[in-house]
Motif scaffolding. Structure first.
Motif, short mmCIF file in Angstrom:
data_model
loop_
_atom_site.label_atom_id
_atom_site.label_comp_id
_atom_site.label_asym_id
_atom_site.label_seq_id
_atom_site.Cartn_x
_atom_site.Cartn_y
_atom_site.Cartn_z
N GLY A 176 79.11 53.56 -27.63
CA GLY A 176 78.94 52.14 -27.82
C GLY A 176 79.22 51.75 -29.25
O GLY A 176 79.55 52.60 -30.09
N LYS A 177 79.05 50.47 -29.55
CA LYS A 177 79.36 49.97 -30.90
C LYS A 177 78.16 49.97 -31.82
O LYS A 177 78.32 49.73 -33.01
CB LYS A 177 79.94 48.56 -30.79
N GLY A 178 76.99 50.22 -31.29
CA GLY A 178 75.82 50.37 -32.13
C GLY A 178 74.97 49.13 -32.25
O GLY A 178 75.42 48.01 -32.03
N GLY A 238 55.74 49.93 -37.11
CA GLY A 238 55.97 49.11 -35.93
C GLY A 238 56.81 49.82 -34.88
O GLY A 238 57.13 51.01 -35.00
N SER A 239 57.17 49.05 -33.86
CA SER A 239 57.90 49.61 -32.72
C SER A 239 59.10 48.73 -32.35
O SER A 239 59.10 47.53 -32.60
CB SER A 239 56.97 49.70 -31.49
N LEU A 240 60.08 49.38 -31.77
CA LEU A 240 61.23 48.71 -31.19
C LEU A 240 61.64 49.47 -29.93
O LEU A 240 61.42 50.68 -29.86
CB LEU A 240 62.43 48.68 -32.14
N ARG A 241 62.24 48.75 -29.00
CA ARG A 241 62.83 49.41 -27.84
C ARG A 241 64.31 49.09 -27.77
O ARG A 241 64.69 47.91 -27.66
CB ARG A 241 62.14 49.00 -26.54
N LEU A 242 65.12 50.11 -27.85
CA LEU A 242 66.56 49.94 -27.72
C LEU A 242 66.97 50.14 -26.27
O LEU A 242 66.36 50.93 -25.54
CB LEU A 242 67.30 50.95 -28.60
N GLY A 245 73.00 59.94 -24.65
CA GLY A 245 72.27 60.24 -25.88
C GLY A 245 72.21 59.06 -26.83
O GLY A 245 73.06 58.17 -26.78
N TRP A 246 71.22 59.08 -27.66
CA TRP A 246 71.09 58.13 -28.77
C TRP A 246 71.35 58.88 -30.07
O TRP A 246 70.80 59.96 -30.28
CB TRP A 246 69.69 57.52 -28.80
N PHE A 247 72.16 58.27 -30.90
CA PHE A 247 72.51 58.83 -32.20
C PHE A 247 72.29 57.76 -33.25
O PHE A 247 72.22 56.57 -32.94
CB PHE A 247 73.97 59.27 -32.20
N TYR A 294 72.10 52.54 -34.63
CA TYR A 294 71.85 53.42 -33.49
C TYR A 294 72.94 53.22 -32.45
O TYR A 294 73.25 52.08 -32.07
CB TYR A 294 70.48 53.13 -32.89
N TYR A 295 73.49 54.33 -32.00
CA TYR A 295 74.56 54.32 -31.02
C TYR A 295 74.11 55.07 -29.76
O TYR A 295 73.38 56.05 -29.85
CB TYR A 295 75.80 55.05 -31.55
#
Length: 127
Positions: free
Chosen positions: A118-120, A16-20, A35-37, A94-95
């Motif tokens: 961020g807090k994730g 599946g898919s998600l958009r953060l 960046g995404w970590f 994900y942060y």
């Protein structure tokens, strides 16, 4: 005050898919990288993808290249991470993070290069 607020995490089936989303505010860098970590239980924080405001350059970890896409909406001060073909091993917190743009390609994939976090948001992928 620099603020980074992630959203969009949740539970999704494998494939599946998600958009953060990462809503950013409070910083005044002329050029910056966002960046995404991700960090799973007992694991090191891993750089997933990042984007430069200087020229829009994007960078990806090998494990997500071709499946994830990072983009930005400068009018909304928001960076997105579109995640497709999700795998159970993508499950993690994900942060997003930001730092002044150093000019070094790919450096923004390294967590020690980032200044504010961020807090994730939690992503869970069921098999």
């Amino acid at each position: 005050e620099v603020q980074l607020v992630e959203s969009g995490g949740g539970l999704v089936q494998a494939g599946g898919s998600l958009r953060l989303s990462c809503a950013a505010s409070g910083f005044t860098f002329d050029d910056y990288a966002i960046g995404w970590f991700r960090q799973g239980p007992g694991k090191d924080r891993e750089g997933v993808s990042c984007i430069s405001s200087s020229d829009g350059s994007t960078y990806y970890a090998r494990s997500v290249k071709g499946r994830f896409t990072i983009s930005s909406d400068n009018a909304k001060n928001t960076v997105y991470l579109q995640m497709n073909s999700l795998k159970p091993e993508d499950a993690s917190v994900y942060y997003c993070a930001v730092a002044p743009w150093s000019g070094s390609p790919g450096e923004c994939l390294h967590y020690h290069a980032m200044d504010y976090w961020g807090k994730g948001t939690l992503v869970t992928v069921s098999s």
